[in-house]
Design an enzyme around this catalytic site. Structure first.
Site, PDB file in Angstrom:
ATOM      1  N   LEU A  28      29.769  57.487  44.103  1.00 13.73           N
ATOM      2  CA  LEU A  28      30.427  58.773  44.351  1.00 13.73           C
ATOM      3  C   LEU A  28      31.858  58.795  43.817  1.00 13.73           C
ATOM      4  O   LEU A  28      32.444  59.846  43.641  1.00 13.73           O
ATOM      5  CB  LEU A  28      30.448  59.065  45.856  1.00 13.73           C
ATOM      6  CG  LEU A  28      29.075  59.184  46.512  1.00 13.73           C
ATOM      7  CD1 LEU A  28      29.216  59.217  48.023  1.00 13.73           C
ATOM      8  CD2 LEU A  28      28.366  60.433  46.027  1.00 13.73           C
ATOM      9  N   ALA A  30      35.342  55.796  42.553  1.00 12.69           N
ATOM     10  CA  ALA A  30      35.805  54.409  42.538  1.00 12.69           C
ATOM     11  C   ALA A  30      37.282  54.358  42.867  1.00 12.69           C
ATOM     12  O   ALA A  30      38.091  54.996  42.207  1.00 12.69           O
ATOM     13  CB  ALA A  30      35.547  53.773  41.182  1.00 12.69           C
ATOM     14  N   GLY A  31      37.615  53.629  43.918  1.00 12.86           N
ATOM     15  CA  GLY A  31      39.008  53.437  44.295  1.00 12.86           C
ATOM     16  C   GLY A  31      39.448  52.031  43.964  1.00 12.86           C
ATOM     17  O   GLY A  31      38.722  51.265  43.318  1.00 12.86           O
ATOM     18  N   ILE A  32      40.620  51.669  44.409  1.00 16.56           N
ATOM     19  CA  ILE A  32      41.157  50.333  44.147  1.00 16.56           C
ATOM     20  C   ILE A  32      40.267  49.249  44.738  1.00 16.56           C
ATOM     21  O   ILE A  32      40.155  48.154  44.219  1.00 16.56           O
ATOM     22  CB  ILE A  32      42.599  50.221  44.697  1.00 16.56           C
ATOM     23  CG1 ILE A  32      43.229  48.875  44.295  1.00 16.56           C
ATOM     24  CG2 ILE A  32      42.651  50.351  46.188  1.00 16.56           C
ATOM     25  CD1 ILE A  32      44.034  48.952  43.066  1.00 16.56           C
ATOM     26  N   SER A  33      39.584  49.576  45.843  1.00 11.20           N
ATOM     27  CA  SER A  33      38.787  48.568  46.541  1.00 11.20           C
ATOM     28  C   SER A  33      37.326  48.567  46.110  1.00 11.20           C
ATOM     29  O   SER A  33      36.520  47.836  46.654  1.00 11.20           O
ATOM     30  CB  SER A  33      38.882  48.802  48.051  1.00 11.20           C
ATOM     31  OG  SER A  33      38.577  50.140  48.343  1.00 11.20           O
ATOM     32  N   GLY A  34      36.958  49.398  45.135  1.00 14.56           N
ATOM     33  CA  GLY A  34      35.583  49.409  44.648  1.00 14.56           C
ATOM     34  C   GLY A  34      34.918  50.755  44.841  1.00 14.56           C
ATOM     35  O   GLY A  34      35.470  51.661  45.466  1.00 14.56           O
ATOM     36  N   PRO A  35      33.705  50.898  44.300  1.00 15.57           N
ATOM     37  CA  PRO A  35      33.030  52.199  44.336  1.00 15.57           C
ATOM     38  C   PRO A  35      32.531  52.582  45.723  1.00 15.57           C
ATOM     39  O   PRO A  35      32.273  51.726  46.562  1.00 15.57           O
ATOM     40  CB  PRO A  35      31.851  52.003  43.384  1.00 15.57           C
ATOM     41  CG  PRO A  35      31.599  50.534  43.384  1.00 15.57           C
ATOM     42  CD  PRO A  35      32.933  49.885  43.580  1.00 15.57           C
ATOM     43  N   LYS A  51      31.446  52.985  51.957  1.00 21.72           N
ATOM     44  CA  LYS A  51      32.532  52.236  51.330  1.00 21.72           C
ATOM     45  C   LYS A  51      32.428  50.788  51.766  1.00 21.72           C
ATOM     46  O   LYS A  51      32.251  50.508  52.951  1.00 21.72           O
ATOM     47  CB  LYS A  51      33.886  52.827  51.750  1.00 21.72           C
ATOM     48  CG  LYS A  51      35.084  52.175  51.085  1.00 21.72           C
ATOM     49  CD  LYS A  51      36.365  52.931  51.433  1.00 21.72           C
ATOM     50  CE  LYS A  51      37.561  52.373  50.692  1.00 21.72           C
ATOM     51  NZ  LYS A  51      38.794  53.165  50.950  1.00 21.72           N
ATOM     52  N   ASP A 148      48.645  57.708  49.772  1.00 17.13           N
ATOM     53  CA  ASP A 148      47.766  57.760  48.601  1.00 17.13           C
ATOM     54  C   ASP A 148      47.246  59.182  48.421  1.00 17.13           C
ATOM     55  O   ASP A 148      46.071  59.386  48.106  1.00 17.13           O
ATOM     56  CB  ASP A 148      46.612  56.765  48.756  1.00 17.13           C
ATOM     57  CG  ASP A 148      45.976  56.404  47.411  1.00 17.13           C
ATOM     58  OD1 ASP A 148      46.665  56.520  46.376  1.00 17.13           O
ATOM     59  OD2 ASP A 148      44.797  56.007  47.396  1.00 17.13           O
TER      60      ASP A 148
END
Length: 446
Positions: A28, A30-35, A51, A148
Protein backbone atom coordinates in the site's frame (compact mmCIF):
# COMPACT_ATOMS: atom_id res chain seq x y z
CA UNK A 1 -1.68 1.84 34.96
CA UNK A 2 0.71 3.62 32.55
CA UNK A 3 0.11 3.87 28.80
CA UNK A 4 3.25 1.80 28.26
CA UNK A 5 1.98 -1.04 30.47
CA UNK A 6 -1.42 -0.91 28.75
CA UNK A 7 0.26 -1.09 25.35
CA UNK A 8 2.46 -4.04 26.37
CA UNK A 9 -0.62 -5.92 27.63
CA UNK A 10 -2.44 -5.20 24.37
CA UNK A 11 0.27 -6.80 22.22
CA UNK A 12 -0.72 -10.35 21.29
CA UNK A 13 1.85 -13.13 21.12
CA UNK A 14 -0.36 -15.60 19.29
CA UNK A 15 0.62 -16.14 15.65
CA UNK A 16 -1.01 -13.57 13.35
CA UNK A 17 -1.68 -16.16 10.62
CA UNK A 18 -4.19 -17.86 12.94
CA UNK A 19 -6.44 -14.83 12.52
CA UNK A 20 -5.35 -13.10 9.31
CA UNK A 21 -4.31 -13.94 5.77
CA UNK A 22 -1.47 -11.68 4.60
CA UNK A 23 -0.97 -10.61 1.01
CA UNK A 24 2.83 -10.37 0.90
CA UNK A 25 2.90 -9.01 -2.67
CA UNK A 26 0.36 -6.19 -2.44
CA UNK A 27 1.98 -3.07 -0.99
CA UNK A 28 0.00 0.00 0.00
CA UNK A 29 2.97 2.30 0.49
CA UNK A 30 6.55 2.34 1.68
CA UNK A 31 7.88 4.31 4.63
CA UNK A 32 11.28 4.45 6.27
CA UNK A 33 10.50 1.26 8.18
CA UNK A 34 9.33 -0.76 5.17
CA UNK A 35 6.21 -1.36 3.09
CA UNK A 36 2.65 -1.52 4.39
CA UNK A 37 0.84 -4.64 3.20
CA UNK A 38 -2.76 -5.85 2.95
CA UNK A 39 -4.17 -8.43 5.35
CA UNK A 40 -7.64 -9.97 5.58
CA UNK A 41 -9.32 -11.06 8.83
CA UNK A 42 -10.37 -14.67 8.38
CA UNK A 43 -13.54 -14.44 10.47
CA UNK A 44 -15.03 -11.41 8.66
CA UNK A 45 -13.07 -11.14 5.35
CA UNK A 46 -12.49 -7.47 6.19
CA UNK A 47 -9.38 -5.88 4.69
CA UNK A 48 -6.83 -4.11 6.88
CA UNK A 49 -3.44 -2.47 6.45
CA UNK A 50 -0.47 -4.28 8.00
CA UNK A 51 2.72 -2.52 9.06
CA UNK A 52 5.67 -4.67 10.11
CA UNK A 53 8.51 -3.35 12.27
CA UNK A 54 11.53 -4.96 13.90
CA UNK A 55 10.60 -5.40 17.56
CA UNK A 56 12.79 -2.75 19.15
CA UNK A 57 12.11 -0.16 21.86
CA UNK A 58 11.70 2.51 19.17
CA UNK A 59 9.02 0.46 17.40
CA UNK A 60 7.17 -0.18 20.67
CA UNK A 61 7.29 3.54 21.37
CA UNK A 62 5.78 4.22 17.92
CA UNK A 63 2.94 1.81 18.68
CA UNK A 64 2.39 3.35 22.11
CA UNK A 65 2.20 6.94 20.81
CA UNK A 66 -0.01 5.94 17.88
CA UNK A 67 -2.38 4.10 20.24
CA UNK A 68 -2.53 7.16 22.51
CA UNK A 69 -3.57 9.36 19.58
CA UNK A 70 -5.75 6.92 17.63
CA UNK A 71 -8.99 7.68 19.47
CA UNK A 72 -9.46 10.74 17.22
CA UNK A 73 -11.64 10.34 14.09
CA UNK A 74 -8.94 11.96 11.91
CA UNK A 75 -6.17 9.56 12.97
CA UNK A 76 -5.82 6.06 11.49
CA UNK A 77 -6.95 3.44 14.00
CA UNK A 78 -4.81 0.57 15.26
CA UNK A 79 -6.93 -2.59 15.39
CA UNK A 80 -4.45 -4.88 17.13
CA UNK A 81 -0.72 -5.63 17.38
CA UNK A 82 1.08 -8.98 17.27
CA UNK A 83 4.61 -9.78 18.43
CA UNK A 84 5.83 -12.66 16.25
CA UNK A 85 9.06 -14.04 14.83
CA UNK A 86 9.04 -13.53 11.07
CA UNK A 87 11.59 -14.60 8.47
CA UNK A 88 11.65 -12.78 5.13
CA UNK A 89 13.07 -14.48 2.00
CA UNK A 90 16.40 -12.62 2.12
CA UNK A 91 17.01 -13.47 5.80
CA UNK A 92 18.91 -16.46 7.17
CA UNK A 93 16.77 -16.75 10.31
CA UNK A 94 13.53 -15.37 11.83
CA UNK A 95 13.62 -12.02 13.62
CA UNK A 96 11.33 -10.64 16.34
CA UNK A 97 8.85 -8.24 14.78
CA UNK A 98 5.75 -6.22 15.61
CA UNK A 99 2.86 -6.67 13.18
CA UNK A 100 0.50 -3.70 13.42
CA UNK A 101 -3.01 -4.20 12.02
CA UNK A 102 -4.61 -0.85 11.11
CA UNK A 103 -7.81 0.28 9.47
CA UNK A 104 -7.69 0.22 5.68
CA UNK A 105 -7.67 3.63 3.99
CA UNK A 106 -9.11 2.79 0.57
CA UNK A 107 -9.08 6.40 -0.68
CA UNK A 108 -5.30 6.61 -0.87
CA UNK A 109 -2.77 9.40 -0.32
CA UNK A 110 -3.56 13.12 -0.50
CA UNK A 111 -1.74 13.98 -3.74
CA UNK A 112 -3.04 10.91 -5.54
CA UNK A 113 -6.56 11.88 -4.51
CA UNK A 114 -6.07 15.44 -5.80
CA UNK A 115 -4.75 14.17 -9.16
CA UNK A 116 -7.78 11.87 -9.51
CA UNK A 117 -10.29 14.64 -8.84
CA UNK A 118 -9.37 16.91 -11.76
CA UNK A 119 -11.72 19.51 -10.21
CA UNK A 120 -10.15 19.85 -6.77
CA UNK A 121 -11.47 23.11 -5.34
CA UNK A 122 -10.25 25.58 -2.76
CA UNK A 123 -13.16 24.59 -0.50
CA UNK A 124 -12.00 20.97 -0.59
CA UNK A 125 -8.45 22.06 0.23
CA UNK A 126 -9.85 24.00 3.20
CA UNK A 127 -11.75 20.92 4.42
CA UNK A 128 -8.64 18.71 4.14
CA UNK A 129 -6.67 21.33 6.08
CA UNK A 130 -9.28 21.46 8.84
CA UNK A 131 -9.23 17.68 9.35
CA UNK A 132 -5.42 17.49 9.31
CA UNK A 133 -5.26 20.35 11.81
CA UNK A 134 -7.78 18.68 14.14
CA UNK A 135 -5.63 15.52 14.09
CA UNK A 136 -2.54 17.55 14.93
CA UNK A 137 -4.34 19.43 17.69
CA UNK A 138 -5.33 16.12 19.29
CA UNK A 139 -1.69 14.96 19.24
CA UNK A 140 -0.41 18.27 20.59
CA UNK A 141 -2.92 18.26 23.45
CA UNK A 142 -1.36 14.94 24.46
CA UNK A 143 2.05 16.65 24.26
CA UNK A 144 2.97 14.54 21.23
CA UNK A 145 4.59 16.02 18.13
CA UNK A 146 4.01 13.98 14.96
CA UNK A 147 7.14 15.27 13.14
CA UNK A 148 6.37 13.49 9.86
CA UNK A 149 3.46 15.51 8.51
CA UNK A 150 3.65 15.02 4.76
CA UNK A 151 1.13 14.33 1.96
CA UNK A 152 1.85 10.58 1.99
CA UNK A 153 0.77 10.44 5.64
CA UNK A 154 -2.62 12.06 5.02
CA UNK A 155 -4.98 9.33 3.77
CA UNK A 156 -8.62 9.26 2.68
CA UNK A 157 -10.87 6.62 4.25
CA UNK A 158 -12.61 5.80 0.96
CA UNK A 159 -13.29 7.19 -2.51
CA UNK A 160 -16.48 9.09 -1.67
CA UNK A 161 -16.52 12.89 -2.09
CA UNK A 162 -16.86 13.52 1.65
CA UNK A 163 -14.43 10.81 2.80
CA UNK A 164 -12.63 11.71 6.03
CA UNK A 165 -8.92 12.47 5.97
CA UNK A 166 -6.76 10.69 8.55
CA UNK A 167 -3.20 11.11 9.77
CA UNK A 168 -0.99 8.01 9.88
CA UNK A 169 2.59 6.85 10.59
CA UNK A 170 3.87 7.77 14.05
CA UNK A 171 7.37 6.46 13.33
CA UNK A 172 8.93 9.83 14.19
CA UNK A 173 6.44 10.98 16.81
CA UNK A 174 7.93 12.23 20.06
CA UNK A 175 6.65 13.32 23.45
CA UNK A 176 7.75 16.91 24.00
CA UNK A 177 9.12 17.12 27.53
CA UNK A 178 10.43 20.61 26.97
CA UNK A 179 13.88 19.31 26.08
CA UNK A 180 13.66 19.52 22.31
CA UNK A 181 14.65 23.17 21.98
CA UNK A 182 18.09 24.08 20.69
CA UNK A 183 19.79 27.46 20.46
CA UNK A 184 20.60 27.37 16.74
CA UNK A 185 18.89 29.89 14.47
CA UNK A 186 16.84 28.26 11.74
CA UNK A 187 13.08 27.78 11.40
CA UNK A 188 13.59 24.11 12.25
CA UNK A 189 15.30 24.74 15.61
CA UNK A 190 11.99 25.12 17.37
CA UNK A 191 9.56 23.10 19.46
CA UNK A 192 8.52 20.06 17.38
CA UNK A 193 4.84 21.00 17.55
CA UNK A 194 5.75 24.21 15.77
CA UNK A 195 7.52 22.16 13.12
CA UNK A 196 4.23 20.32 12.52
CA UNK A 197 2.62 23.71 11.85
CA UNK A 198 5.41 24.76 9.51
CA UNK A 199 4.91 21.50 7.61
CA UNK A 200 1.14 22.09 7.50
CA UNK A 201 1.80 25.46 5.84
CA UNK A 202 3.92 23.77 3.17
CA UNK A 203 1.20 21.17 2.48
CA UNK A 204 -1.50 23.85 2.15
CA UNK A 205 0.69 25.78 -0.30
CA UNK A 206 1.22 22.66 -2.43
CA UNK A 207 -2.47 21.68 -2.32
CA UNK A 208 -3.40 25.10 -3.65
CA UNK A 209 -0.92 25.54 -6.50
CA UNK A 210 0.74 22.17 -7.17
CA UNK A 211 4.36 22.98 -6.27
CA UNK A 212 6.14 23.72 -2.99
CA UNK A 213 7.30 27.06 -1.58
CA UNK A 214 11.05 27.83 -1.57
CA UNK A 215 11.44 25.95 -4.87
CA UNK A 216 10.65 26.86 -8.44
CA UNK A 217 7.58 25.18 -9.91
CA UNK A 218 9.99 23.41 -12.25
CA UNK A 219 11.47 21.68 -9.21
CA UNK A 220 14.26 19.21 -9.88
CA UNK A 221 15.21 16.38 -7.54
CA UNK A 222 18.30 18.22 -6.36
CA UNK A 223 18.05 20.80 -3.60
CA UNK A 224 18.67 24.32 -4.93
CA UNK A 225 21.79 25.84 -3.40
CA UNK A 226 19.84 28.83 -2.14
CA UNK A 227 17.17 26.68 -0.43
CA UNK A 228 18.56 27.27 3.05
CA UNK A 229 18.70 31.02 2.49
CA UNK A 230 15.10 31.06 1.22
CA UNK A 231 13.85 29.05 4.18
CA UNK A 232 15.87 31.10 6.66
CA UNK A 233 14.42 34.33 5.32
CA UNK A 234 10.94 32.96 4.62
CA UNK A 235 11.34 33.82 0.93
CA UNK A 236 8.42 32.46 -1.05
CA UNK A 237 5.96 34.00 -3.49
CA UNK A 238 2.46 33.51 -4.86
CA UNK A 239 3.11 33.46 -8.66
CA UNK A 240 0.26 35.15 -10.52
CA UNK A 241 -0.29 32.34 -13.02
CA UNK A 242 -1.44 29.83 -10.38
CA UNK A 243 -2.45 32.11 -7.51
CA UNK A 244 -4.56 34.80 -9.19
CA UNK A 245 -7.82 32.88 -8.60
CA UNK A 246 -6.95 31.74 -5.06
CA UNK A 247 -8.52 33.68 -2.18
CA UNK A 248 -6.64 36.15 0.00
CA UNK A 249 -7.82 34.13 3.01
CA UNK A 250 -5.89 31.09 1.77
CA UNK A 251 -2.76 33.17 1.14
CA UNK A 252 -3.10 34.66 4.62
CA UNK A 253 -3.10 31.29 6.40
CA UNK A 254 -0.04 30.19 4.39
CA UNK A 255 1.85 33.41 5.21
CA UNK A 256 1.09 33.04 8.92
CA UNK A 257 2.19 29.38 9.06
CA UNK A 258 5.42 29.88 7.12
CA UNK A 259 6.78 32.57 9.44
CA UNK A 260 10.48 32.09 10.14
CA UNK A 261 10.21 33.01 13.82
CA UNK A 262 8.16 30.37 15.64
CA UNK A 263 6.74 32.93 18.07
CA UNK A 264 5.17 34.72 15.09
CA UNK A 265 3.78 31.53 13.57
CA UNK A 266 0.06 30.80 13.74
CA UNK A 267 -0.86 28.44 16.60
CA UNK A 268 -2.91 25.30 16.08
CA UNK A 269 -5.92 27.08 17.57
CA UNK A 270 -5.22 30.03 15.30
CA UNK A 271 -5.41 27.76 12.26
CA UNK A 272 -8.72 26.25 13.40
CA UNK A 273 -10.16 29.70 14.06
CA UNK A 274 -8.93 31.15 10.75
CA UNK A 275 -11.64 32.44 8.37
CA UNK A 276 -10.37 30.21 5.54
CA UNK A 277 -11.30 27.07 7.49
CA UNK A 278 -14.66 28.48 8.57
CA UNK A 279 -15.73 30.40 5.48
CA UNK A 280 -19.35 30.30 4.31
CA UNK A 281 -18.22 31.52 0.88
CA UNK A 282 -18.43 29.06 -2.01
CA UNK A 283 -14.66 28.91 -2.67
CA UNK A 284 -15.52 26.63 -5.59
CA UNK A 285 -12.64 27.81 -7.78
CA UNK A 286 -10.85 24.83 -9.32
CA UNK A 287 -7.22 24.71 -8.25
CA UNK A 288 -4.29 24.27 -10.68
CA UNK A 289 -2.73 21.63 -8.41
CA UNK A 290 -4.81 18.73 -9.78
CA UNK A 291 -3.47 19.22 -13.32
CA UNK A 292 0.15 19.42 -12.15
CA UNK A 293 -0.20 16.39 -9.89
CA UNK A 294 -1.25 14.19 -12.80
CA UNK A 295 2.46 14.16 -13.64
CA UNK A 296 4.00 11.49 -11.38
CA UNK A 297 7.49 12.96 -11.78
CA UNK A 298 6.25 16.31 -10.45
CA UNK A 299 4.64 14.61 -7.45
CA UNK A 300 7.80 12.58 -6.77
CA UNK A 301 9.83 15.79 -6.84
CA UNK A 302 7.47 17.54 -4.42
CA UNK A 303 7.50 14.57 -2.05
CA UNK A 304 11.29 14.38 -2.14
CA UNK A 305 11.58 18.11 -1.39
CA UNK A 306 9.17 17.87 1.54
CA UNK A 307 10.83 14.72 2.91
CA UNK A 308 14.17 16.54 2.90
CA UNK A 309 12.67 19.45 4.84
CA UNK A 310 11.19 17.04 7.39
CA UNK A 311 14.49 15.19 7.75
CA UNK A 312 16.17 18.51 8.50
CA UNK A 313 13.54 19.33 11.13
CA UNK A 314 13.98 16.02 12.94
CA UNK A 315 17.75 16.11 12.80
CA UNK A 316 17.88 19.67 14.07
CA UNK A 317 15.69 19.10 17.14
CA UNK A 318 18.05 16.41 18.46
CA UNK A 319 19.38 17.43 21.85
CA UNK A 320 22.66 15.81 22.84
CA UNK A 321 24.15 16.12 26.32
CA UNK A 322 26.88 13.75 27.45
CA UNK A 323 27.95 13.11 31.00
CA UNK A 324 31.67 13.35 31.80
CA UNK A 325 33.36 9.97 31.49
CA UNK A 326 34.01 9.54 35.23
CA UNK A 327 30.24 9.58 35.87
CA UNK A 328 29.37 7.19 33.03
CA UNK A 329 29.16 3.51 33.89
CA UNK A 330 30.08 2.34 30.38
CA UNK A 331 31.52 -1.21 30.57
CA UNK A 332 33.41 -0.89 27.28
CA UNK A 333 35.11 2.35 28.28
CA UNK A 334 35.77 1.02 31.80
CA UNK A 335 37.40 -2.15 30.44
CA UNK A 336 39.58 -0.17 28.05
CA UNK A 337 40.69 2.13 30.84
CA UNK A 338 41.51 -0.71 33.26
CA UNK A 339 43.36 -2.81 30.69
CA UNK A 340 45.00 0.20 29.07
CA UNK A 341 44.39 -1.39 25.68
CA UNK A 342 44.35 0.52 22.46
CA UNK A 343 41.38 -0.31 20.25
CA UNK A 344 41.83 -1.18 16.58
CA UNK A 345 40.32 2.14 15.54
CA UNK A 346 43.20 4.00 17.13
CA UNK A 347 41.18 5.71 19.87
CA UNK A 348 43.02 5.28 23.15
CA UNK A 349 41.19 6.24 26.33
CA UNK A 350 43.62 7.05 29.10
CA UNK A 351 41.80 9.60 31.26
CA UNK A 352 38.40 11.12 31.99
CA UNK A 353 38.81 14.14 29.76
CA UNK A 354 39.91 12.23 26.70
CA UNK A 355 37.16 9.65 27.23
CA UNK A 356 34.44 12.29 27.24
CA UNK A 357 36.08 13.90 24.23
CA UNK A 358 36.07 10.57 22.36
CA UNK A 359 32.36 10.15 23.05
CA UNK A 360 31.69 13.60 21.66
CA UNK A 361 33.88 12.92 18.63
CA UNK A 362 31.95 9.70 17.95
CA UNK A 363 28.68 11.64 17.84
CA UNK A 364 30.22 14.41 15.73
CA UNK A 365 31.36 11.84 13.17
CA UNK A 366 27.80 10.51 12.95
CA UNK A 367 26.47 14.05 12.47
CA UNK A 368 28.93 14.50 9.60
CA UNK A 369 27.30 11.53 7.86
CA UNK A 370 23.86 13.10 8.25
CA UNK A 371 25.10 16.44 6.91
CA UNK A 372 26.64 14.74 3.88
CA UNK A 373 23.39 12.86 3.22
CA UNK A 374 21.14 15.93 3.48
CA UNK A 375 23.31 18.59 1.83
CA UNK A 376 26.13 16.81 -0.02
CA UNK A 377 29.44 18.66 -0.20
CA UNK A 378 32.54 17.50 -2.00
CA UNK A 379 35.97 19.04 -2.28
CA UNK A 380 37.88 19.74 -5.47
CA UNK A 381 38.46 16.56 -7.47
CA UNK A 382 36.16 14.58 -5.18
CA UNK A 383 32.65 13.38 -5.95
CA UNK A 384 29.77 13.19 -3.49
CA UNK A 385 29.83 9.38 -3.25
CA UNK A 386 33.53 9.40 -2.37
CA UNK A 387 32.89 12.05 0.28
CA UNK A 388 30.05 10.00 1.79
CA UNK A 389 32.34 6.94 1.92
CA UNK A 390 35.00 9.03 3.65
CA UNK A 391 32.73 10.44 6.39
CA UNK A 392 31.10 7.03 6.88
CA UNK A 393 34.53 5.41 7.40
CA UNK A 394 35.27 7.99 10.12
CA UNK A 395 31.91 7.43 11.82
CA UNK A 396 32.35 3.65 11.74
CA UNK A 397 35.86 3.93 13.19
CA UNK A 398 34.51 5.66 16.30
CA UNK A 399 31.24 3.69 16.66
CA UNK A 400 32.17 0.06 16.02
CA UNK A 401 30.41 -1.23 19.15
CA UNK A 402 27.01 0.05 18.01
CA UNK A 403 24.89 -2.88 16.79
CA UNK A 404 22.27 -0.65 15.12
CA UNK A 405 24.98 1.05 13.05
CA UNK A 406 26.56 -2.31 12.18
CA UNK A 407 23.20 -3.74 11.04
CA UNK A 408 22.46 -0.58 9.08
CA UNK A 409 25.76 -0.63 7.22
CA UNK A 410 25.28 -4.28 6.39
CA UNK A 411 21.84 -3.57 4.92
CA UNK A 412 23.33 -0.71 2.86
CA UNK A 413 26.05 -2.97 1.35
CA UNK A 414 28.99 -1.40 3.20
CA UNK A 415 32.30 -3.26 2.73
CA UNK A 416 34.35 -1.39 5.32
CA UNK A 417 35.68 1.17 2.86
CA UNK A 418 32.63 2.22 0.91
CA UNK A 419 29.09 1.47 -0.24
CA UNK A 420 29.01 -1.06 -3.08
CA UNK A 421 25.42 -0.19 -4.09
CA UNK A 422 23.54 3.07 -4.63
CA UNK A 423 22.63 4.61 -1.26
CA UNK A 424 19.25 6.06 -0.29
CA UNK A 425 20.84 9.03 1.45
CA UNK A 426 17.68 10.24 3.13
CA UNK A 427 16.98 6.82 4.64
CA UNK A 428 20.61 6.53 5.77
CA UNK A 429 20.40 9.96 7.44
CA UNK A 430 17.25 8.97 9.33
CA UNK A 431 18.80 5.75 10.65
CA UNK A 432 22.07 7.44 11.62
CA UNK A 433 19.98 9.94 13.59
CA UNK A 434 18.41 6.97 15.41
CA UNK A 435 21.96 5.74 16.17
CA UNK A 436 22.78 9.14 17.70
CA UNK A 437 19.62 9.06 19.82
CA UNK A 438 20.35 5.49 20.94
CA UNK A 439 23.93 6.36 21.91
CA UNK A 440 22.81 9.50 23.73
CA UNK A 441 20.08 7.64 25.61
CA UNK A 442 22.60 5.00 26.63
CA UNK A 443 24.95 7.63 28.09
CA UNK A 444 22.15 9.45 29.91
CA UNK A 445 20.86 6.22 31.44
CA UNK A 446 24.19 5.34 33.04
Amino acid sequence: MSEESDMEKAIKETFILEEYNINWTQKLGAGISGPVRVCVKKSTQERFALKILLDRPKARNEVRLHMMCATHPNIVQIIEVFANSVQFPHESSPRARLLIVMEMMEGGELFHRISQHRHFTEKQASQVTKQATLALQHCHLLNIAHRDLKPENLLFKDNSLDAPVKLCDFGFAKVDQGDLMTPQFTPYYVAPQSCDLWSLGVIIYVMLCGYPPFYSKHHSRTIPKDMRRKIMTGSFEFPEEEWSQISEMAKDVVRKLLKVKPEERLTIEGVLDHPWLNSTEALDNVLPSAQLMMDKAVVAGIQQAHAEQLANMRIQDLKVSLKPLHSVNNPILRKRKLLGTKPKDGVYIHDHENGAEDSNVALEKLRDVIAQCILPQAGKGENEDEKLNEVMQEAWKYNRECKLLRDTLQSFSWNGRGFTDKVDRLKLAEIVKQVIEEQTTFHESQ
